[in-house]
Every structure is written in C-alpha cells, then in structure tokens.
Design a protein around this motif. Structure first.
Motif, mmCIF file in Angstrom:
data_model
loop_
_atom_site.group_PDB
_atom_site.id
_atom_site.type_symbol
_atom_site.label_atom_id
_atom_site.label_comp_id
_atom_site.label_asym_id
_atom_site.label_seq_id
_atom_site.Cartn_x
_atom_site.Cartn_y
_atom_site.Cartn_z
ATOM 1 N N TYR A 19 14.543 -13.268 7.468
ATOM 2 C CA TYR A 19 13.896 -14.419 8.117
ATOM 3 C C TYR A 19 15.204 -15.653 7.848
ATOM 4 N N ASP A 20 15.574 -15.647 6.606
ATOM 5 C CA ASP A 20 16.612 -16.745 6.536
ATOM 6 C C ASP A 20 17.908 -16.632 7.390
ATOM 7 N N ILE A 21 18.320 -15.257 7.920
ATOM 8 C CA ILE A 21 19.277 -15.104 8.842
ATOM 9 C C ILE A 21 18.776 -15.379 10.335
ATOM 10 N N PHE A 22 17.736 -14.746 10.621
ATOM 11 C CA PHE A 22 17.455 -14.935 12.189
ATOM 12 C C PHE A 22 16.403 -15.730 12.530
ATOM 13 N N GLY A 23 15.573 -16.385 11.576
ATOM 14 C CA GLY A 23 14.711 -17.155 11.994
ATOM 15 C C GLY A 23 13.436 -16.818 12.204
ATOM 16 N N ILE A 24 13.201 -15.465 12.446
ATOM 17 C CA ILE A 24 12.099 -14.712 12.560
ATOM 18 C C ILE A 24 11.641 -13.657 11.468
ATOM 19 N N ILE A 25 10.250 -13.304 11.489
ATOM 20 C CA ILE A 25 9.922 -12.391 10.497
ATOM 21 C C ILE A 25 9.803 -10.850 11.073
ATOM 22 N N PRO A 26 10.721 -9.983 10.235
ATOM 23 C CA PRO A 26 10.209 -8.541 10.530
ATOM 24 C C PRO A 26 8.899 -8.158 10.175
ATOM 25 N N THR A 27 7.999 -7.485 10.957
ATOM 26 C CA THR A 27 6.738 -7.205 10.754
ATOM 27 C C THR A 27 6.544 -5.784 10.311
ATOM 28 N N CYS A 28 7.434 -4.994 10.139
ATOM 29 C CA CYS A 28 7.425 -3.503 9.914
ATOM 30 C C CYS A 28 8.778 -3.319 8.723
ATOM 31 N N GLY A 64 0.785 -1.178 0.071
ATOM 32 C CA GLY A 64 0.046 0.145 -0.225
ATOM 33 C C GLY A 64 0.871 1.350 0.033
ATOM 34 N N ASP A 65 2.141 1.199 0.405
ATOM 35 C CA ASP A 65 2.880 2.469 0.247
ATOM 36 C C ASP A 65 3.324 2.332 -0.987
ATOM 37 N N ARG A 66 4.357 3.509 -1.308
ATOM 38 C CA ARG A 66 5.005 3.568 -2.372
ATOM 39 C C ARG A 66 6.414 4.263 -2.343
ATOM 40 N N GLY A 67 7.124 3.977 -3.278
ATOM 41 C CA GLY A 67 8.542 4.879 -2.984
ATOM 42 C C GLY A 67 9.353 4.250 -2.477
ATOM 43 N N ALA A 68 10.418 4.866 -1.570
ATOM 44 C CA ALA A 68 11.548 4.179 -0.998
ATOM 45 C C ALA A 68 11.184 3.354 0.053
ATOM 46 N N LYS A 69 10.129 3.597 0.558
ATOM 47 C CA LYS A 69 9.675 2.757 1.894
ATOM 48 C C LYS A 69 9.133 1.447 1.530
ATOM 49 N N ALA A 70 8.723 1.150 0.035
ATOM 50 C CA ALA A 70 8.246 0.029 -0.640
ATOM 51 C C ALA A 70 9.096 -0.861 -1.118
ATOM 52 N N ILE A 71 10.174 -0.252 -1.556
ATOM 53 C CA ILE A 71 11.203 -1.194 -2.495
ATOM 54 C C ILE A 71 11.650 -2.400 -1.832
ATOM 55 N N PHE A 72 11.672 -3.466 -2.492
ATOM 56 C CA PHE A 72 12.357 -4.511 -1.925
ATOM 57 C C PHE A 72 11.854 -5.246 -0.640
ATOM 58 N N ASN A 73 10.737 -4.899 -0.076
ATOM 59 C CA ASN A 73 10.538 -4.938 1.182
ATOM 60 C C ASN A 73 10.171 -6.850 1.403
ATOM 61 N N ASP A 74 9.706 -7.088 0.630
ATOM 62 C CA ASP A 74 9.413 -8.581 0.749
ATOM 63 C C ASP A 74 10.467 -9.371 0.378
ATOM 64 N N ALA A 75 11.507 -9.102 -0.152
ATOM 65 C CA ALA A 75 12.869 -9.777 -0.473
ATOM 66 C C ALA A 75 13.705 -9.529 0.922
ATOM 67 N N ILE A 76 13.510 -8.388 1.254
ATOM 68 C CA ILE A 76 14.383 -8.020 2.810
ATOM 69 C C ILE A 76 13.720 -8.785 3.910
ATOM 70 N N THR A 77 12.326 -8.844 3.876
ATOM 71 C CA THR A 77 11.851 -9.801 5.028
ATOM 72 C C THR A 77 12.133 -11.098 4.625
ATOM 73 N N TYR A 78 12.484 -11.775 3.551
ATOM 74 C CA TYR A 78 12.713 -13.029 3.590
ATOM 75 C C TYR A 78 14.332 -13.307 3.834
ATOM 76 N N GLU A 79 15.090 -12.458 3.496
ATOM 77 C CA GLU A 79 16.327 -12.361 3.698
ATOM 78 C C GLU A 79 16.670 -12.447 5.162
#
Length: 464
Positions: free
Chosen positions: A268-277, A251-266
């Motif tokens: 998670y892959d490191i720490f085993g838990i999911i960032p929620t913001c 729902g956001d756009r611009g810098a705050k929105a870019i690559f968020n899902d990819a970063i979320t997964y990465e």
C-alpha cells in the motif's frame, strides 16, 4: 432451464474428496431451501473417500429432515446426466506435487509459499490438472450441455481461460474462496472502523460502503474504499500496519500466513492501494524472493510446507471419521461448518436472489483500461442467464503492467497445455515474473517433467 429442475436442482461435485470444499458443499446443500430438495452427486476416483463423503452427506440430510438426494460414483459419466451445475474441485496428490514444484524451484532461487498459481508451481499444476478438466468438459458437453460449469481448481485463471476458449459451448466461470461475499466486505468494514465486528455488518452499511476490488485471481487489489463518500483506504491500511507482526490473523497458518499484514501495508505504501489476497500476492511480486543486494525489513518468503499440509488433511479426515462413527454428534455438523462460495452462488442462481459475488470471468469493460477479454476476479451480478461484472474504474499504472504480465503467463500456460507445445511451455516459464534465468527455466522444466511423469500426459515425453 425448466421449472421442474429449479425445484429440484442437481449439483455434481467432481472431486468430492476435496476437504476444503466437499464438507462445506454438504452444509449448503442441506441448509438451503432452494437446494435441499434437489440432488447432490459426489464424484471421486478414491472410492474409500467417496464412500465416506456420501455417507456423511446422507447422515447430515437425514439429521436435518430434508429430502436431499445423495448420489456417489467413481465414474463422473454415471451422474452427469441431468446436472444443472457441475463443480470441478479435484486435485490428485496435490500436496505431494506442490511440494515437488516448490522444492525444485527453490533449488533455482525461486521461493513459493503456495506454488499453485504463479511461478513454476502454477504452470506445472496446470500441466497436471488442465488435461483432466478438459476431459470433464467433453463429458459435460455430451451428457449435460446446459449445465453451469464452475471451476474451483487452481490456477483458477488458467483453467477459467481454458474453458472459455476451448469449451465455448459450455456456460462456465471460475472461483476462488478468498473473496467470499459478504464476508470480504465485512472484513474491510471492520478494518475501516465502520463496525467493531463482522457480525455488525448490515444491509445499510453495505449500501453506504463503496468498495471496489479487481485484478487477476490471487493478484487482486482494493481500488476504492469509501464509506458515506469518505475515503477509508488509509484507515484500512493503518489498521494493517498496526496489526503487522510475524503472522497474519486470517485463519491460515504456515508460509502463506507469515508477515501478510506487514506486506499488505508495504505494498500500500508503494502503490497507494491495498492487496486483497496477500497470502498469494506476495508470491506474485519479486520483492520477497531474497534477490536484493540489501536486506529488506521483511524476510524472504517461507516455502510451502508439505508435511504440515499432510497433517492438516489428516486432521480433517479424522473429523469426518468421527462424525461417521458417532464420536462427534452428527447434530453438530451444521454448527461446525458454514456456507461455501460456490454453493452460495448456486443458491443465488437457483433462487434468483439478486446477490453479488466475486467471480473470475471476462472483464467486459469493468476495468476500463484493461482488455475486454482480460480474465479477472470481479464483483458480478449472476443469475441463470449469466455473469455480469459490475463497473470498477481504472487499474492504476504499475499494478496494471504487472497484471498484464501475469495474464500473458497464464494465457501462454493454457496454450502450452492444450497444444502440448514445449515451445510455449518454455515461453510461459520465461514470461513468468518469478523466473530470472533461461538456463534455470530449462532445468526446472526438465526436472519437473521427470519427477512428475506419472501425472503428466505421455505425449510430453515423446522426444525422451
């Protein structure tokens, strides 16, 4: 609180020209049977914008045949008497000064996609906003000392800590809209494959979905996700991995929105838990600052776009103008907007509805391996008697250490602003996880003090 006030609650919004909250607060105050016989008092120092928001609220109330009383004033002291709730939601020239914060920081190698909570941007936003918040607190203590004070201004943790420590007589908590319930839980239920769409979220699914989020505001993590006692964290993460692309669909756009899902997964892959913001969390960690010697699969953070934000605000004001002029039917207002986090909580408190919400408050043992007074965003029970965090469990190592560093930065920022201490301002900047150079930190402080002089109390310039 007296019963008569419960029938006719008075909600004061200081910063009614805040388009990200003001329009939704009107919606909820009109929609809710627990609130729409009360008073909505709107305050803003911009008289033109205030006049528009008061007129809009009156039109919406009249169209929906509710007896909501609407007040407006450029002087908060005129409307604070009798208040049951005071929502702080102001940010003077925020777009302009966040842009300055981000551009000066970029000059010294610090990349901020939002610039309102961590890094030099978060520290200097507190320098601008917190003195005004504390002035509001003094007026509230004098004129409506029994009111609940809800901080809705970033950096939410900094301001929440300040109100707790330096206005202890007041009943206060802080909010951020990213964890609005039940929408947040429904979002993860979709990602877990429990439901196909958020509209399918039911009370039964809610009861069977053990879902635990905790952390410092904007640095929160999904610590547990079990549906019918089955761990669905990997399923949620895999959904994020599959969705990952250049942009998030949040729902956001611009810098705050870019690559968020990819970063979320990465993460998670490191720490085993999911960032929620993730739109903010990616700014709290150093991995996408562009400082590595080798290229990452995900590029460095894009920078906050000042002009884009101006355009978005203009679009919002055009919409308000269209409702006022009749170009958009006022009858469509209630289907155009929806509930807001702060007014949802107020409705819950007034109506004693027993709902739970994510609130920034003292830990009080909810996260068992963090301090009792750690100021965290936690799922809480909340009523007119106060806020009670629901137990979460432990914060995993690694993430816990980063949480503590962020909290120390925020605590030092509070002390620097309240004490007007250059020494503590410098210490906060050099504790901040995004700052890598003493010399750079000193230059950033000096340049931002100079560029933002009209917004920062004169006492900071006593040695100039």
């Amino acid at each position: 609180m007296k019963g008569s006030n419960m029938q006719h609650p008075k909600v004061v919004v200081i910063g009614a020209g805040s388009l990200f909250f003001g329009r939704q607060s009107i919606w909820q105050m009109v929609h809710s049977p627990y609130l729409n016989q009360g008073t909505l008092a709107l305050v803003d120092t911009d008289e033109e914008r205030l006049t528009k928001m008061v007129a809009l609220a009156e039109m919406v109330a009249r169209e929906n045949h509710v007896s909501l009383k609407v007040e407006g004033s450029v002087d908060r002291r005129q409307v604070l008497p009798g208040a049951d709730f005071v929502v702080l939601s102001f940010a003077e020239q925020s777009v302009k000064y966040r842009g300055i914060d981000c551009q000066v920081s970029l000059k010294y190698g610090i990349r901020m996609c939002s610039g309102d909570t961590i890094g030099p941007g978060g520290i200097f936003r507190a320098m601008r906003e917190l003195p005004v918040i504390m002035e509001c607190a003094k007026d509230i203590e004098e004129l409506c000392p029994d009111a609940w004070v809800i901080n809705y201004i970033n950096p939410s943790t900094v301001h929440g800590i300040a109100l707790h420590h330096y206005a202890p007589k007041l009943k206060t908590f802080a909010l951020c809209d990213s964890h609005h319930m039940p929408h947040k839980k429904a979002y993860y239920a979709v990602r877990a494959g429990i439901i196909g769409d958020k509209s399918e979220f039911t009370n039964e699914i809610d009861r069977n979905f053990d879902f635990r989020i905790a952390g410092v505001n904007h640095f929160t993590w999904l610590l547990k996700a079990e549906y019918e006692e089955k761990n669905v964290m990997p399923t949620i993460a895999e959904a994020m991995r599959k969705m990952a692309g250049d942009e998030n669909n949040g729902g956001d756009r611009g810098a705050k929105a870019i690559f968020n899902d990819a970063i979320t997964y990465e993460l998670y892959d490191i720490f085993g838990i999911i960032p929620t913001c993730t739109a903010h969390t990616k700014e709290y960690v150093r991995y996408w600052q562009g400082l590595g010697n080798t290229a990452d699969a995900i590029p460095p953070l894009s920078i906050w776009e000042t002009e884009d934000r101006y355009e978005r605000h203009d679009e919002m004001w055009h919409q308000v103008d269209d409702f006022l002029a009749g170009n958009l039917p006022i009858a469509d207002y209630m289907s155009t907007f929806g509930p807001d986090h702060a007014t949802d909580i107020i409705e819950n408190m007034v109506g004693n509805l027993g709902k739970t919400f994510f609130i920034n408050t003292l830990n009080r043992g909810a996260v068992t391996n963090m301090n009792e007074d750690s100021f965290l965003e936690l799922l809480c029970e909340v009523d007119m008697n106060g806020v009670k965090p629901i137990p979460v469990g432990e914060m995993p190592r690694g993430i816990r250490g980063m949480q503590e560093l962020v909290l120390d930065t925020h605590e030092l920022t509070v002390e620097a602003v309240i004490e007007q201490s250059y020494e503590k301002l410098r210490r906060a900047m050099l504790t901040d996880p995004l700052v890598n150079s003493i010399s750079d930190a000193d230059k950033i402080i000096n340049e931002l003090l100079e560029l933002e002089r009209e917004m920062i109390p004169d006492i900071w310039y006593r040695h100039v």
